[in-house]
Design a protein around this motif. Sequence first.
Motif, PDB file in Angstrom:
ATOM      1  N   TYR A 183       0.678  -0.969  -0.032  1.00  0.00           N
ATOM      2  CA  TYR A 183      -0.021   0.019  -0.219  1.00  0.00           C
ATOM      3  C   TYR A 183       0.998   1.320  -0.088  1.00  0.00           C
ATOM      4  CZ  TYR A 183      -3.386  -3.333   1.352  1.00  0.00           C
ATOM      5  OH  TYR A 183      -4.064  -4.643   1.359  1.00  0.00           O
ATOM      6  N   SER A 184       1.757   1.207   0.734  1.00  0.00           N
ATOM      7  CA  SER A 184       2.842   2.534   0.812  1.00  0.00           C
ATOM      8  C   SER A 184       3.361   2.710  -0.545  1.00  0.00           C
ATOM      9  CB  SER A 184       3.921   2.496   1.987  1.00  0.00           C
ATOM     10  OG  SER A 184       3.243   2.322   3.242  1.00  0.00           O
ATOM     11  N   LYS A 185       3.933   1.666  -1.051  1.00  0.00           N
ATOM     12  CA  LYS A 185       4.672   1.676  -2.439  1.00  0.00           C
ATOM     13  C   LYS A 185       3.500   2.119  -3.662  1.00  0.00           C
ATOM     14  CE  LYS A 185       7.102  -0.956  -6.148  1.00  0.00           C
ATOM     15  NZ  LYS A 185       7.566  -2.348  -6.274  1.00  0.00           N
ATOM     16  N   ALA A 186       2.311   1.578  -3.503  1.00  0.00           N
ATOM     17  CA  ALA A 186       1.401   1.987  -4.494  1.00  0.00           C
ATOM     18  C   ALA A 186       0.893   3.557  -4.258  1.00  0.00           C
ATOM     19  CB  ALA A 186       0.287   1.053  -4.185  1.00  0.00           C
ATOM     20  N   LEU A 187       0.757   3.997  -2.955  1.00  0.00           N
ATOM     21  CA  LEU A 187       0.533   5.393  -2.671  1.00  0.00           C
ATOM     22  C   LEU A 187       1.791   6.268  -3.294  1.00  0.00           C
ATOM     23  CD1 LEU A 187      -1.531   7.305  -1.273  1.00  0.00           C
ATOM     24  CD2 LEU A 187      -0.252   6.825   0.802  1.00  0.00           C
ATOM     25  N   LYS A 188       3.025   6.019  -2.915  1.00  0.00           N
ATOM     26  CA  LYS A 188       3.953   6.805  -3.703  1.00  0.00           C
ATOM     27  C   LYS A 188       3.804   6.801  -5.110  1.00  0.00           C
ATOM     28  CE  LYS A 188       9.019   7.342  -3.403  1.00  0.00           C
ATOM     29  NZ  LYS A 188      10.412   6.794  -2.892  1.00  0.00           N
ATOM     30  N   MET A 189       3.794   5.837  -5.638  1.00  0.00           N
ATOM     31  CA  MET A 189       3.507   5.810  -7.301  1.00  0.00           C
ATOM     32  C   MET A 189       2.438   6.318  -7.715  1.00  0.00           C
ATOM     33  SD  MET A 189       4.263   1.454  -7.577  1.00  0.00           S
ATOM     34  CE  MET A 189       4.348   1.525  -9.435  1.00  0.00           C
ATOM     35  N   PHE A 190       1.268   6.515  -6.996  1.00  0.00           N
ATOM     36  CA  PHE A 190      -0.024   7.291  -7.696  1.00  0.00           C
ATOM     37  C   PHE A 190       0.431   8.689  -7.300  1.00  0.00           C
ATOM     38  CE2 PHE A 190      -2.592   3.240  -6.344  1.00  0.00           C
ATOM     39  CZ  PHE A 190      -2.924   3.265  -7.572  1.00  0.00           C
ATOM     40  N   ALA A 210      -5.785   3.284  -1.861  1.00  0.00           N
ATOM     41  CA  ALA A 210      -4.470   2.963  -1.015  1.00  0.00           C
ATOM     42  C   ALA A 210      -4.589   3.676   0.156  1.00  0.00           C
ATOM     43  CB  ALA A 210      -3.404   3.502  -2.056  1.00  0.00           C
ATOM     44  N   LEU A 211      -5.068   4.925   0.296  1.00  0.00           N
ATOM     45  CA  LEU A 211      -5.087   5.747   1.620  1.00  0.00           C
ATOM     46  C   LEU A 211      -5.994   4.885   2.644  1.00  0.00           C
ATOM     47  CD1 LEU A 211      -5.814   9.079  -0.042  1.00  0.00           C
ATOM     48  CD2 LEU A 211      -3.849   8.675   1.445  1.00  0.00           C
ATOM     49  N   GLU A 212      -7.155   4.481   2.076  1.00  0.00           N
ATOM     50  CA  GLU A 212      -7.875   3.600   3.017  1.00  0.00           C
ATOM     51  C   GLU A 212      -7.177   2.350   3.411  1.00  0.00           C
ATOM     52  OE1 GLU A 212     -12.344   4.093   1.238  1.00  0.00           O
ATOM     53  OE2 GLU A 212     -11.417   2.230   1.123  1.00  0.00           O
ATOM     54  N   GLN A 213      -6.451   1.636   2.700  1.00  0.00           N
ATOM     55  CA  GLN A 213      -5.561   0.692   3.166  1.00  0.00           C
ATOM     56  C   GLN A 213      -4.336   0.909   4.021  1.00  0.00           C
ATOM     57  OE1 GLN A 213      -6.666  -2.504   2.769  1.00  0.00           O
ATOM     58  NE2 GLN A 213      -8.193  -1.794   1.523  1.00  0.00           N
ATOM     59  N   ASN A 214      -3.961   2.023   4.019  1.00  0.00           N
ATOM     60  CA  ASN A 214      -2.893   2.870   4.742  1.00  0.00           C
ATOM     61  C   ASN A 214      -3.541   3.238   6.097  1.00  0.00           C
ATOM     62  OD1 ASN A 214      -0.353   2.295   3.634  1.00  0.00           O
ATOM     63  ND2 ASN A 214      -0.377   3.758   2.539  1.00  0.00           N
ATOM     64  N   GLU A 215      -4.877   3.162   6.272  1.00  0.00           N
ATOM     65  CA  GLU A 215      -5.503   3.668   7.407  1.00  0.00           C
ATOM     66  C   GLU A 215      -5.652   5.580   7.371  1.00  0.00           C
ATOM     67  OE1 GLU A 215      -7.181   1.730   9.290  1.00  0.00           O
ATOM     68  OE2 GLU A 215      -6.180   0.153   8.389  1.00  0.00           O
ATOM     69  N   ASN A 216      -5.521   6.133   6.336  1.00  0.00           N
ATOM     70  CA  ASN A 216      -5.856   7.428   6.277  1.00  0.00           C
ATOM     71  C   ASN A 216      -7.308   7.590   5.549  1.00  0.00           C
ATOM     72  OD1 ASN A 216      -3.080   7.883   7.057  1.00  0.00           O
ATOM     73  ND2 ASN A 216      -2.648   7.799   4.609  1.00  0.00           N
ATOM     74  N   LEU A 217      -8.118   7.260   6.516  1.00  0.00           N
ATOM     75  CA  LEU A 217      -9.493   7.271   6.010  1.00  0.00           C
ATOM     76  C   LEU A 217     -10.061   8.610   5.707  1.00  0.00           C
ATOM     77  CD1 LEU A 217     -10.840   4.344   8.645  1.00  0.00           C
ATOM     78  CD2 LEU A 217      -9.844   4.204   6.244  1.00  0.00           C
ATOM     79  N   ALA A 218      -9.899   9.505   6.628  1.00  0.00           N
ATOM     80  CA  ALA A 218     -10.450  10.938   6.544  1.00  0.00           C
ATOM     81  C   ALA A 218     -10.068  11.202   5.216  1.00  0.00           C
ATOM     82  CB  ALA A 218      -9.805  11.798   7.480  1.00  0.00           C
ATOM     83  N   GLU A 219      -8.670  11.211   4.924  1.00  0.00           N
ATOM     84  CA  GLU A 219      -8.121  11.872   3.566  1.00  0.00           C
ATOM     85  C   GLU A 219      -8.922  10.977   2.406  1.00  0.00           C
ATOM     86  OE1 GLU A 219      -3.772  12.761   1.158  1.00  0.00           O
ATOM     87  OE2 GLU A 219      -3.779  11.917   3.201  1.00  0.00           O
ATOM     88  N   ALA A 220      -8.834   9.725   2.570  1.00  0.00           N
ATOM     89  CA  ALA A 220      -9.311   9.011   1.521  1.00  0.00           C
ATOM     90  C   ALA A 220     -10.916   9.405   1.023  1.00  0.00           C
ATOM     91  CB  ALA A 220      -9.590   7.534   1.741  1.00  0.00           C
ATOM     92  N   ARG A 221     -11.747   9.771   2.012  1.00  0.00           N
ATOM     93  CA  ARG A 221     -13.010  10.004   2.048  1.00  0.00           C
ATOM     94  C   ARG A 221     -13.130  11.507   1.466  1.00  0.00           C
ATOM     95  NH1 ARG A 221     -17.814   8.992   3.987  1.00  0.00           N
ATOM     96  NH2 ARG A 221     -19.403  10.261   3.861  1.00  0.00           N
ATOM     97  N   VAL A 222     -12.303  12.287   1.518  1.00  0.00           N
ATOM     98  CA  VAL A 222     -12.136  13.793   0.905  1.00  0.00           C
ATOM     99  C   VAL A 222     -11.970  13.493  -0.597  1.00  0.00           C
ATOM    100  CG1 VAL A 222     -10.935  15.741   0.831  1.00  0.00           C
ATOM    101  CG2 VAL A 222     -11.651  15.013   2.984  1.00  0.00           C
TER     102      VAL A 222
END
Length: 255
Positions: A183-190, A210-222
Amino acid sequence: ANLGSALAVNGDVHEGYNALHKATELDKGNGLAWDNLARLFMASGKAGEAEDAWRKAIQAVPDQETFYTGLGTAIAAQQRYPEAIDILSRAISINPQSSTAWTQLGVVRFIRRDLGMAEEALKKSLSLNPMDLSARHHLSTLFATLGRQQEAEQELARILEIDPDHLRARVDLAIFALSKGKYSKALKMFDNILSAEPENERVLFYRAIALEQNENLAEARVVLEKLAARPESKYQRRATMHLLQKKREIDTVEI
Protein backbone atom coordinates in the motif's frame (compact mmCIF):
# COMPACT_ATOMS: atom_id res chain seq x y z
CA ALA A 1 -5.19 16.44 -49.35
CA ASN A 2 -1.83 17.42 -47.85
CA LEU A 3 -3.24 20.77 -46.74
CA GLY A 4 -6.14 19.03 -44.98
CA SER A 5 -3.80 16.70 -43.10
CA ALA A 6 -1.53 19.58 -42.11
CA LEU A 7 -4.44 21.68 -40.88
CA ALA A 8 -5.80 18.78 -38.81
CA VAL A 9 -2.38 18.08 -37.25
CA ASN A 10 -2.15 21.76 -36.28
CA GLY A 11 -5.52 21.58 -34.53
CA ASP A 12 -7.72 23.19 -37.19
CA VAL A 13 -9.96 20.15 -37.57
CA HIS A 14 -12.85 21.95 -39.30
CA GLU A 15 -10.68 23.36 -42.06
CA GLY A 16 -8.90 20.02 -42.27
CA TYR A 17 -12.21 18.33 -43.02
CA ASN A 18 -13.02 20.95 -45.65
CA ALA A 19 -9.72 20.54 -47.48
CA LEU A 20 -9.89 16.73 -47.43
CA HIS A 21 -13.49 16.75 -48.66
CA LYS A 22 -12.41 19.08 -51.46
CA ALA A 23 -9.60 16.68 -52.37
CA THR A 24 -12.02 13.74 -52.63
CA GLU A 25 -14.45 15.82 -54.71
CA LEU A 26 -11.67 16.70 -57.15
CA ASP A 27 -10.39 13.11 -57.35
CA LYS A 28 -12.68 10.37 -56.09
CA GLY A 29 -9.96 7.84 -56.85
CA ASN A 30 -7.47 9.44 -54.45
CA GLY A 31 -7.15 6.64 -51.92
CA LEU A 32 -4.73 8.56 -49.71
CA ALA A 33 -7.14 11.49 -49.42
CA TRP A 34 -9.93 9.11 -48.35
CA ASP A 35 -7.53 7.45 -45.92
CA ASN A 36 -6.54 10.78 -44.37
CA LEU A 37 -10.19 11.75 -44.09
CA ALA A 38 -11.01 8.42 -42.44
CA ARG A 39 -8.20 8.88 -39.92
CA LEU A 40 -9.51 12.33 -39.07
CA PHE A 41 -13.00 10.92 -38.56
CA MET A 42 -11.63 8.21 -36.25
CA ALA A 43 -9.63 10.75 -34.25
CA SER A 44 -12.88 12.70 -33.81
CA GLY A 45 -14.79 9.64 -32.63
CA LYS A 46 -16.85 9.30 -35.83
CA ALA A 47 -16.37 5.61 -36.55
CA GLY A 48 -19.30 5.35 -38.98
CA GLU A 49 -18.00 8.17 -41.15
CA ALA A 50 -14.50 6.68 -40.94
CA GLU A 51 -15.85 3.34 -42.14
CA ASP A 52 -17.47 4.98 -45.18
CA ALA A 53 -14.27 6.84 -46.03
CA TRP A 54 -12.09 3.73 -45.75
CA ARG A 55 -14.50 1.78 -47.96
CA LYS A 56 -14.08 4.48 -50.60
CA ALA A 57 -10.29 4.31 -50.15
CA ILE A 58 -10.45 0.55 -50.79
CA GLN A 59 -12.58 1.12 -53.89
CA ALA A 60 -9.84 3.41 -55.16
CA VAL A 61 -6.91 1.15 -54.12
CA PRO A 62 -8.23 -2.39 -53.56
CA ASP A 63 -5.08 -4.06 -52.21
CA GLN A 64 -3.80 -1.55 -49.68
CA GLU A 65 -3.39 -3.34 -46.34
CA THR A 66 -3.47 -0.15 -44.24
CA PHE A 67 -6.90 0.75 -45.60
CA TYR A 68 -8.29 -2.65 -44.54
CA THR A 69 -6.66 -2.28 -41.12
CA GLY A 70 -8.31 1.11 -40.69
CA LEU A 71 -11.66 -0.23 -41.88
CA GLY A 72 -11.47 -3.16 -39.45
CA THR A 73 -10.67 -0.79 -36.60
CA ALA A 74 -13.63 1.45 -37.47
CA ILE A 75 -15.99 -1.52 -37.65
CA ALA A 76 -14.69 -2.85 -34.32
CA ALA A 77 -15.35 0.57 -32.78
CA GLN A 78 -19.00 0.02 -33.74
CA GLN A 79 -18.94 -3.36 -31.93
CA ARG A 80 -19.36 -5.42 -35.11
CA TYR A 81 -16.60 -7.75 -34.03
CA PRO A 82 -17.01 -10.79 -36.34
CA GLU A 83 -17.03 -8.47 -39.36
CA ALA A 84 -14.00 -6.62 -38.00
CA ILE A 85 -12.10 -9.90 -37.63
CA ASP A 86 -12.84 -10.79 -41.25
CA ILE A 87 -11.62 -7.39 -42.47
CA LEU A 88 -8.45 -7.47 -40.34
CA SER A 89 -7.73 -11.00 -41.51
CA ARG A 90 -7.99 -9.67 -45.07
CA ALA A 91 -5.43 -7.00 -44.20
CA ILE A 92 -3.07 -9.68 -42.88
CA SER A 93 -3.56 -11.81 -45.99
CA ILE A 94 -2.42 -8.82 -48.07
CA ASN A 95 0.56 -8.10 -45.82
CA PRO A 96 1.39 -10.77 -43.22
CA GLN A 97 4.19 -8.52 -41.91
CA SER A 98 1.83 -5.76 -40.75
CA SER A 99 2.30 -5.50 -36.99
CA THR A 100 -0.53 -2.95 -36.81
CA ALA A 101 -3.03 -5.35 -38.37
CA TRP A 102 -1.92 -8.15 -36.02
CA THR A 103 -2.29 -5.80 -33.04
CA GLN A 104 -5.80 -4.74 -34.01
CA LEU A 105 -6.79 -8.36 -34.62
CA GLY A 106 -5.44 -9.25 -31.18
CA VAL A 107 -7.40 -6.44 -29.57
CA VAL A 108 -10.67 -7.49 -31.21
CA ARG A 109 -10.04 -11.14 -30.28
CA PHE A 110 -9.44 -10.01 -26.69
CA ILE A 111 -12.69 -8.03 -26.61
CA ARG A 112 -14.51 -11.17 -27.80
CA ARG A 113 -12.72 -13.19 -25.10
CA ASP A 114 -11.00 -15.35 -27.70
CA LEU A 115 -8.03 -15.15 -25.36
CA GLY A 116 -5.83 -17.82 -26.86
CA MET A 117 -6.10 -16.37 -30.37
CA ALA A 118 -5.71 -12.86 -28.96
CA GLU A 119 -2.43 -13.83 -27.28
CA GLU A 120 -1.19 -15.43 -30.50
CA ALA A 121 -2.01 -12.32 -32.56
CA LEU A 122 -0.43 -9.89 -30.09
CA LYS A 123 2.73 -11.97 -29.80
CA LYS A 124 2.93 -12.11 -33.60
CA SER A 125 2.68 -8.33 -33.70
CA LEU A 126 5.52 -7.98 -31.20
CA SER A 127 7.67 -10.45 -33.10
CA LEU A 128 7.34 -8.11 -36.08
CA ASN A 129 7.69 -4.87 -34.10
CA PRO A 130 8.94 -5.17 -30.51
CA MET A 131 8.48 -1.41 -30.11
CA ASP A 132 4.69 -1.61 -30.57
CA LEU A 133 3.64 -0.33 -27.15
CA SER A 134 -0.06 -0.75 -27.89
CA ALA A 135 0.41 -4.47 -28.57
CA ARG A 136 2.58 -4.85 -25.48
CA HIS A 137 0.09 -3.07 -23.24
CA HIS A 138 -2.81 -5.15 -24.53
CA LEU A 139 -0.75 -8.30 -24.00
CA SER A 140 -0.15 -7.21 -20.41
CA THR A 141 -3.90 -6.72 -19.92
CA LEU A 142 -4.55 -10.14 -21.40
CA PHE A 143 -2.03 -11.77 -19.06
CA ALA A 144 -3.68 -10.03 -16.10
CA THR A 145 -7.09 -11.31 -17.24
CA LEU A 146 -5.68 -14.84 -17.37
CA GLY A 147 -4.22 -14.47 -13.87
CA ARG A 148 -0.65 -14.48 -15.17
CA GLN A 149 0.33 -11.46 -13.11
CA GLN A 150 4.09 -11.88 -13.29
CA GLU A 151 4.00 -11.93 -17.09
CA ALA A 152 1.68 -8.92 -17.07
CA GLU A 153 4.08 -6.95 -14.91
CA GLN A 154 7.02 -7.97 -17.09
CA GLU A 155 5.30 -6.53 -20.16
CA LEU A 156 4.59 -3.28 -18.31
CA ALA A 157 8.24 -3.08 -17.23
CA ARG A 158 9.30 -3.53 -20.87
CA ILE A 159 7.00 -0.69 -21.89
CA LEU A 160 8.61 1.62 -19.34
CA GLU A 161 12.06 0.64 -20.55
CA ILE A 162 11.04 1.97 -23.97
CA ASP A 163 8.94 4.89 -22.74
CA PRO A 164 9.46 5.79 -19.06
CA ASP A 165 6.55 8.26 -19.23
CA HIS A 166 3.99 5.76 -20.54
CA LEU A 167 1.04 6.74 -18.37
CA ARG A 168 -1.12 3.63 -18.56
CA ALA A 169 1.80 1.32 -17.82
CA ARG A 170 2.78 3.39 -14.79
CA VAL A 171 -0.80 3.37 -13.49
CA ASP A 172 -1.20 -0.36 -14.08
CA LEU A 173 2.00 -1.12 -12.18
CA ALA A 174 0.80 1.01 -9.27
CA ILE A 175 -2.50 -0.90 -9.24
CA PHE A 176 -0.58 -4.19 -9.25
CA ALA A 177 1.36 -2.97 -6.20
CA LEU A 178 -1.93 -2.09 -4.52
CA SER A 179 -3.42 -5.52 -5.32
CA LYS A 180 -0.36 -7.22 -3.78
CA GLY A 181 -0.81 -5.35 -0.49
CA LYS A 182 2.11 -2.97 -1.03
CA TYR A 183 0.00 0.00 0.00
CA SER A 184 2.74 2.51 0.84
CA LYS A 185 4.58 1.73 -2.40
CA ALA A 186 1.37 2.06 -4.41
CA LEU A 187 0.54 5.37 -2.74
CA LYS A 188 3.97 6.76 -3.60
CA MET A 189 3.57 5.61 -7.21
CA PHE A 190 0.13 7.23 -7.49
CA ASP A 191 1.47 10.48 -6.00
CA ASN A 192 4.28 10.55 -8.57
CA ILE A 193 1.80 10.10 -11.40
CA LEU A 194 -0.52 12.79 -10.05
CA SER A 195 2.35 15.29 -9.98
CA ALA A 196 2.17 15.19 -13.79
CA GLU A 197 -1.52 14.22 -14.19
CA PRO A 198 -3.35 15.87 -11.27
CA GLU A 199 -6.83 15.37 -12.77
CA ASN A 200 -6.49 11.71 -13.75
CA GLU A 201 -9.66 10.18 -12.30
CA ARG A 202 -8.46 6.60 -12.47
CA VAL A 203 -5.37 7.48 -10.44
CA LEU A 204 -7.38 9.57 -7.98
CA PHE A 205 -9.75 6.67 -7.35
CA TYR A 206 -7.07 4.08 -6.76
CA ARG A 207 -5.03 6.52 -4.68
CA ALA A 208 -8.07 6.85 -2.40
CA ILE A 209 -8.20 3.05 -2.08
CA ALA A 210 -4.49 3.03 -1.21
CA LEU A 211 -5.12 5.72 1.41
CA GLU A 212 -7.88 3.60 2.96
CA GLN A 213 -5.61 0.58 3.13
CA ASN A 214 -2.97 2.78 4.80
CA GLU A 215 -5.60 3.78 7.40
CA ASN A 216 -5.76 7.37 6.10
CA LEU A 217 -9.55 7.13 6.10
CA ALA A 218 -10.38 10.82 6.39
CA GLU A 219 -8.11 11.81 3.50
CA ALA A 220 -9.43 8.94 1.39
CA ARG A 221 -13.00 10.08 1.99
CA VAL A 222 -12.18 13.65 0.92
CA VAL A 223 -10.64 12.38 -2.34
CA LEU A 224 -13.62 10.12 -3.04
CA GLU A 225 -16.19 12.84 -2.26
CA LYS A 226 -14.46 15.28 -4.63
CA LEU A 227 -14.36 12.62 -7.33
CA ALA A 228 -18.01 11.71 -6.78
CA ALA A 229 -18.98 15.39 -7.17
CA ARG A 230 -17.50 15.58 -10.67
CA PRO A 231 -19.50 15.19 -13.90
CA GLU A 232 -20.58 11.62 -14.54
CA SER A 233 -17.81 9.30 -15.67
CA LYS A 234 -16.62 5.76 -14.99
CA TYR A 235 -14.56 6.65 -11.93
CA GLN A 236 -17.06 9.25 -10.70
CA ARG A 237 -19.59 6.41 -10.56
CA ARG A 238 -17.11 4.07 -8.90
CA ALA A 239 -16.31 6.69 -6.26
CA THR A 240 -20.03 7.21 -5.60
CA MET A 241 -20.65 3.47 -5.25
CA HIS A 242 -17.63 3.05 -2.99
CA LEU A 243 -18.84 5.79 -0.67
CA LEU A 244 -22.31 4.22 -0.54
CA GLN A 245 -20.78 0.84 0.28
CA LYS A 246 -18.71 2.35 3.08
CA LYS A 247 -21.83 4.05 4.46
CA ARG A 248 -23.72 0.74 4.46
CA GLU A 249 -20.83 -0.91 6.30
CA ILE A 250 -20.89 1.82 8.95
CA ASP A 251 -24.68 1.61 9.28
CA THR A 252 -24.45 -2.17 9.68
CA VAL A 253 -21.86 -1.83 12.45
CA GLU A 254 -24.00 0.75 14.26
CA ILE A 255 -27.04 -1.54 14.17
